[in-house]
Design an enzyme around this catalytic site. Sequence first.
Site, PDB file in Angstrom:
ATOM      1  N   ARG A  41       0.863  -1.174   0.000  1.00  0.00           N
ATOM      2  CA  ARG A  41       0.000   0.000   0.000  1.00  0.00           C
ATOM      3  C   ARG A  41       0.902   1.227   0.000  1.00  0.00           C
ATOM      4  O   ARG A  41       2.129   1.127   0.024  1.00  0.00           O
ATOM      5  CB  ARG A  41      -1.032   0.004   1.132  1.00  0.00           C
ATOM      6  CG  ARG A  41      -0.736  -0.745   2.400  1.00  0.00           C
ATOM      7  CD  ARG A  41       0.340  -0.142   3.264  1.00  0.00           C
ATOM      8  NE  ARG A  41       0.114   1.282   3.462  1.00  0.00           N
ATOM      9  CZ  ARG A  41       1.048   2.163   3.697  1.00  0.00           C
ATOM     10  NH1 ARG A  41       2.323   1.774   3.775  1.00  0.00           N
ATOM     11  NH2 ARG A  41       0.797   3.416   3.866  1.00  0.00           N
ATOM     12  N   GLY A  42       0.261   2.428  -0.036  1.00  0.00           N
ATOM     13  CA  GLY A  42       1.033   3.653  -0.207  1.00  0.00           C
ATOM     14  C   GLY A  42       1.096   3.944  -1.707  1.00  0.00           C
ATOM     15  O   GLY A  42       1.397   3.043  -2.505  1.00  0.00           O
ATOM     16  N   ALA A  43       0.812   5.192  -2.059  1.00  0.00           N
ATOM     17  CA  ALA A  43       0.614   5.526  -3.480  1.00  0.00           C
ATOM     18  C   ALA A  43       1.773   5.088  -4.390  1.00  0.00           C
ATOM     19  O   ALA A  43       1.551   4.401  -5.401  1.00  0.00           O
ATOM     20  CB  ALA A  43       0.337   7.022  -3.600  1.00  0.00           C
ATOM     21  N   ARG A  84      -7.646  -0.209  -6.484  1.00  0.00           N
ATOM     22  CA  ARG A  84      -7.802   0.880  -5.509  1.00  0.00           C
ATOM     23  C   ARG A  84      -7.985   2.190  -6.295  1.00  0.00           C
ATOM     24  O   ARG A  84      -7.184   2.485  -7.178  1.00  0.00           O
ATOM     25  CB  ARG A  84      -6.579   0.966  -4.566  1.00  0.00           C
ATOM     26  CG  ARG A  84      -6.458  -0.278  -3.679  1.00  0.00           C
ATOM     27  CD  ARG A  84      -5.565  -0.039  -2.496  1.00  0.00           C
ATOM     28  NE  ARG A  84      -6.136   0.879  -1.532  1.00  0.00           N
ATOM     29  CZ  ARG A  84      -5.453   1.434  -0.526  1.00  0.00           C
ATOM     30  NH1 ARG A  84      -4.179   1.165  -0.384  1.00  0.00           N
ATOM     31  NH2 ARG A  84      -6.042   2.264   0.320  1.00  0.00           N
ATOM     32  N   GLN A 111      -2.123   2.451  10.132  1.00  0.00           N
ATOM     33  CA  GLN A 111      -0.842   2.468   9.403  1.00  0.00           C
ATOM     34  C   GLN A 111       0.238   3.208  10.196  1.00  0.00           C
ATOM     35  O   GLN A 111       1.424   2.912  10.057  1.00  0.00           O
ATOM     36  CB  GLN A 111      -1.012   3.135   8.035  1.00  0.00           C
ATOM     37  CG  GLN A 111      -1.768   2.320   7.013  1.00  0.00           C
ATOM     38  CD  GLN A 111      -3.224   2.711   6.973  1.00  0.00           C
ATOM     39  OE1 GLN A 111      -3.800   3.084   7.988  1.00  0.00           O
ATOM     40  NE2 GLN A 111      -3.827   2.635   5.813  1.00  0.00           N
ATOM     41  N   ASP A 142      -1.913  10.954  -1.869  1.00  0.00           N
ATOM     42  CA  ASP A 142      -2.293   9.909  -2.831  1.00  0.00           C
ATOM     43  C   ASP A 142      -2.671  10.489  -4.178  1.00  0.00           C
ATOM     44  O   ASP A 142      -2.670   9.792  -5.193  1.00  0.00           O
ATOM     45  CB  ASP A 142      -3.452   9.082  -2.277  1.00  0.00           C
ATOM     46  CG  ASP A 142      -2.947   8.190  -1.158  1.00  0.00           C
ATOM     47  OD1 ASP A 142      -2.793   8.683  -0.033  1.00  0.00           O
ATOM     48  OD2 ASP A 142      -2.651   7.011  -1.443  1.00  0.00           O
ATOM     49  N   ASN A 174      -5.226  12.686   0.857  1.00  0.00           N
ATOM     50  CA  ASN A 174      -4.375  11.758   1.613  1.00  0.00           C
ATOM     51  C   ASN A 174      -5.250  10.985   2.605  1.00  0.00           C
ATOM     52  O   ASN A 174      -6.472  11.192   2.661  1.00  0.00           O
ATOM     53  CB  ASN A 174      -3.250  12.529   2.318  1.00  0.00           C
ATOM     54  CG  ASN A 174      -2.180  11.610   2.878  1.00  0.00           C
ATOM     55  OD1 ASN A 174      -1.666  10.748   2.174  1.00  0.00           O
ATOM     56  ND2 ASN A 174      -1.853  11.751   4.155  1.00  0.00           N
ATOM     57  N   LYS A 175      -4.637  10.139   3.364  1.00  0.00           N
ATOM     58  CA  LYS A 175      -5.353   9.263   4.301  1.00  0.00           C
ATOM     59  C   LYS A 175      -6.351  10.044   5.147  1.00  0.00           C
ATOM     60  O   LYS A 175      -6.054  11.146   5.606  1.00  0.00           O
ATOM     61  CB  LYS A 175      -4.321   8.558   5.186  1.00  0.00           C
ATOM     62  CG  LYS A 175      -4.857   7.569   6.196  1.00  0.00           C
ATOM     63  CD  LYS A 175      -5.782   6.543   5.619  1.00  0.00           C
ATOM     64  CE  LYS A 175      -5.185   5.741   4.488  1.00  0.00           C
ATOM     65  NZ  LYS A 175      -6.216   4.965   3.734  1.00  0.00           N
TER      66      LYS A 175
HETATM   67  O1  MRU Z   1      -4.498   3.358   2.341  1.00  0.00           O
HETATM   68  P1  MRU Z   1      -2.998   3.489   2.255  1.00  0.00           P
HETATM   69  O2  MRU Z   1      -2.284   2.891   3.418  1.00  0.00           O
HETATM   70  O3  MRU Z   1      -2.463   3.008   0.928  1.00  0.00           O
HETATM   71  O4  MRU Z   1      -2.776   5.049   2.316  1.00  0.00           O
HETATM   72  C1  MRU Z   1      -1.482   5.569   2.296  1.00  0.00           C
HETATM   73  C2  MRU Z   1      -1.450   7.025   2.449  1.00  0.00           C
HETATM   74  O5  MRU Z   1      -2.450   7.695   2.583  1.00  0.00           O
HETATM   75  C3  MRU Z   1      -0.113   7.671   2.328  1.00  0.00           C
HETATM   76  O6  MRU Z   1      -0.046   8.797   3.138  1.00  0.00           O
HETATM   77  C4  MRU Z   1       0.051   8.089   0.873  1.00  0.00           C
HETATM   78  O7  MRU Z   1      -0.070   6.971   0.020  1.00  0.00           O
HETATM   79  C5  MRU Z   1       1.281   8.797   0.615  1.00  0.00           C
HETATM   80  S1  MRU Z   1       2.572   7.630   0.505  1.00  0.00           S
HETATM   81  C6  MRU Z   1       3.997   7.860   0.274  1.00  0.00           C
END
Ligand code: MRU
Length: 365
Positions: A53-55, A90, A201, A242, A252-253
Site C-alpha cells: 500500500r502507499g501511493a 484501488r 498504518q 495519494d 491523503n489518508k
Molecule cells: O491506504 P494506504 O495505506 O495506501 O494510504 C497511504 C497514504 O495515505 C499515504 O499517506 C500516501 O499513500 C502517501 S505515501 C507515500
Amino acid sequence: MRVGGRPYRTLWVAEDGRTVQIIDQTRLPHAFEVAALRTLDDAATAIRTMQVRGAPLIGVTAAYGLALALAEDPGDASLARACDTLLATRPTAVNLRWALETMQAALGDLPPSERVDAAYQRAGRLADEDVALCRAIGEHGAKLLEDAPRRGGAVLQVLTHCNAGWLATVDWGTALAPVYVAHERGVPIHVWVDETRPRNQGASLTAWELLQHGVPHTVIADNAGGHLMRSGRVDLCITGSDRTTATGDVCNKIGTYLKALAARDNEVPFYVALPYSTIDWTLDDGSRIPIEERDPSEVGRVRGRVAGGAVLEIDVLPEGSPAANPGFDVTPSRLVTGLVTERGVCEASREGLLGLYPERRAETS
Ligand code: MRU
C-alpha cells in the site's frame, strides 16, 4: 532501508527473474514476512488487500503485475485485461493509473514476443526511479526541517499521519524521507506518529520503520494532534499524498484534513511530500478525486497481539451498529504551507507547481 541491520526494498524480483517478492505489510509490526507474487491475480490481490500500500508502491506493484500478466500471455487482449484488473484494485492513488499508462506506452507497440522482458525492465526502472525521487524529496525536505523554528528546545518536533515512509514507496518514503535524511545528518528530531485508525498504518507501520532506524518517535491517538499543537509541542507537520490536483489540493489518508485545520489554527507549518507521479494534472479541484470507500468492518475490528503472542482480531462495536469507512480526505491547497517534491519545494497552487514542472503548462488551464 534496513530491517534487522539488513538493507531491504519493499519489493524486488527473485533470482528466477520472474517472481516478485514483497514485504507483506498486513503482517507488520508483529511479523516480518516476505510474500511471492507469481501471477496477475497475486499482484491485484496484494494491492487490494493492502499487503502493499502507499501511493508510489501501489504504482510500482501494478507495473510488475502487468509484467506477470504478460509472462502468462503477452497478447494485446491480455495487456488490456491486466490494466483493467489492476486499475480496479484501488481508486484514489493516481500513481496506479500513472504507472499503468507508463507501462502501456512502453509496451503497446512492441511485438508480443518482446513484451515480457521489456515489461520487467520498465517496471524495474520505475522502481529505481521511485527510490531516486524519494531520496531527492528527502534532500529538499531535510533543508526545511533543518531550518524550521523549534518552539520547545533543541529537538525538532514533527507530526505525521498514516504511513508515508519507506514502506509506502520502494525505499525512503515521501513524508518520512526528509526525516531520515535529517536524522542521518544529525538533526535532533522526534516524530509524533498518528495511529491512523481504522487500519492503524501509523501505529503498525510508521512506528515500526522509525523504530528500525532508531528515529525517536511517540505514537499518539489520532485525536491528540490538535492538543499537542495548541500546547506548542509540534514544530511542523508533514504528510504524504495519494493524489494532488494541478491546483495543489491534496488527497491523503482520512484524518489528514483535520490535522491541517489544527495546524492552521496554531500557525504550525503543514507540508505535503510527493513525487511527480502523484500529481493529477487533469484535475483542478480536489472534490473531484474519487474517495475509496473501504469495508466498514475495518472500523469495528482491531487487530493486535495478545499476551502469549497470538495475533487476533477483536470487535469493538456493539453488534448491530453500522459503521462507515471513507479511506481518504481532501485538504484544500489554502491549508498547505508547501509541497515538497523531487524538484524542490513550492507553493500549493497551480503557479507553484508549474514553477517546478513548466513542461506541464500546456495541459492545465
Ligand atoms: O491506504 P494506504 O495505506 O495506501 O494510504 C497511504 C497514504 O495515505 C499515504 O499517506 C500516501 O499513500 C502517501 S505515501 C507515500
